[in-house]
Design a protein around this motif. Structure first.
Motif, PDB file in Angstrom:
ATOM      1  N   TYR A 147       0.808  -1.212   0.000  1.00 43.32           N
ATOM      2  CA  TYR A 147       0.000   0.000   0.000  1.00 43.32           C
ATOM      3  C   TYR A 147       0.846   1.269   0.000  1.00 43.32           C
ATOM      4  CZ  TYR A 147      -3.899  -3.073   1.041  1.00 43.32           C
ATOM      5  OH  TYR A 147      -4.834  -4.054   1.011  1.00 43.32           O
ATOM      6  N   LEU A 148       2.122   1.126   0.212  1.00 50.87           N
ATOM      7  CA  LEU A 148       3.019   2.280   0.233  1.00 50.87           C
ATOM      8  C   LEU A 148       3.649   2.454  -1.139  1.00 50.87           C
ATOM      9  CD1 LEU A 148       4.770   1.626   3.652  1.00 50.87           C
ATOM     10  CD2 LEU A 148       2.913   3.210   3.191  1.00 50.87           C
ATOM     11  N   GLU A 149       3.530   3.634  -1.673  1.00 48.26           N
ATOM     12  CA  GLU A 149       4.139   3.909  -2.974  1.00 48.26           C
ATOM     13  C   GLU A 149       5.565   4.359  -2.769  1.00 48.26           C
ATOM     14  OE1 GLU A 149       1.746   6.657  -5.138  1.00 48.26           O
ATOM     15  OE2 GLU A 149      -0.017   5.387  -5.050  1.00 48.26           O
ATOM     16  N   SER A 150       6.397   3.973  -3.668  1.00 50.78           N
ATOM     17  CA  SER A 150       7.799   4.364  -3.608  1.00 50.78           C
ATOM     18  C   SER A 150       7.934   5.833  -3.929  1.00 50.78           C
ATOM     19  CB  SER A 150       8.598   3.518  -4.594  1.00 50.78           C
ATOM     20  OG  SER A 150       9.904   4.023  -4.711  1.00 50.78           O
ATOM     21  N   ALA A 155       8.645  10.690  -8.237  1.00 53.65           N
ATOM     22  CA  ALA A 155       9.556  11.755  -8.657  1.00 53.65           C
ATOM     23  C   ALA A 155       9.554  11.987 -10.163  1.00 53.65           C
ATOM     24  CB  ALA A 155      10.988  11.432  -8.198  1.00 53.65           C
ATOM     25  N   SER A 156       9.156  10.998 -10.968  1.00 56.02           N
ATOM     26  CA  SER A 156       9.202  11.125 -12.416  1.00 56.02           C
ATOM     27  C   SER A 156       8.176  12.053 -12.961  1.00 56.02           C
ATOM     28  CB  SER A 156       8.978   9.801 -13.123  1.00 56.02           C
ATOM     29  OG  SER A 156       9.539   8.727 -12.475  1.00 56.02           O
TER      30      SER A 156
END
Length: 156
Positions: A147-150, A155-156
């Motif tokens: 559930y955690l996005e990197s 950043a892209s």
């Protein structure tokens, strides 16, 4: 003269009984906290039990694992409540013994000291149980990695 002596004895005993009375107040507050935790655990277990038959695979296993932890948490909080209530009962007995000693002149110092040590020991164990329950609860509350996005992908 005996009336004045009895009044001063009662005042002294009342002053001495303040420490165990404060202990009772603290235990009462803790029992409210423990009961609140128990209610939240039970509510969460009911939600998961409702979801139990609606899930499959990994999600189902997550629910089963959390239900196991909730069952353990219920047992731990129950033991903390039990130990706290016994501690409060011992504190009540302690206050009674203080009055008996103060009004009769019997030397119950060793019994009173023992009762205080027992009450504080039970309360300490109850707090350790509460700490265990909180640790399990925090572990269950941790957000799973999926559930955690990197931060790199954002950043892209």
């Amino acid at each position: 003269m005996t009336l004045a002596l009895a009044q001063s004895d009662i005042i002294t005993v009342l002053q001495t009984a303040l420490a165990p009375a404060f202990l009772l107040v603290a235990v009462g507050g803790m029992l409210g906290l423990f009961a609140g935790r128990l209610a939240r655990i039970i509510d969460r277990s009911r939600i998961l039990q409702d979801l139990f038959n609606e899930t499959e695979g990994y999600e189902h296993q997550c629910i089963v694992d959390e239900l196991h932890d909730l069952q353990l948490r219920i047992k731990i909080v129950n033991s903390a409540i039990y130990l706290s209530v016994i501690s409060a009962i011992v504190a009540c007995i302690l206050i009674g013994l203080l009055f008996v000693m103060g009004l009769t002149g019997l030397n119950l110092s060793a019994v009173i000291a023992g009762a205080f040590i027992i009450a504080m020991s039970l309360l300490s164990i109850a707090l350790i149980q509460f700490l265990r329950e909180v640790r399990i609860g925090v572990k269950d509350f941790m957000i799973r990695e999926e559930y955690l996005e990197s931060h790199d992908s954002n950043a892209s």
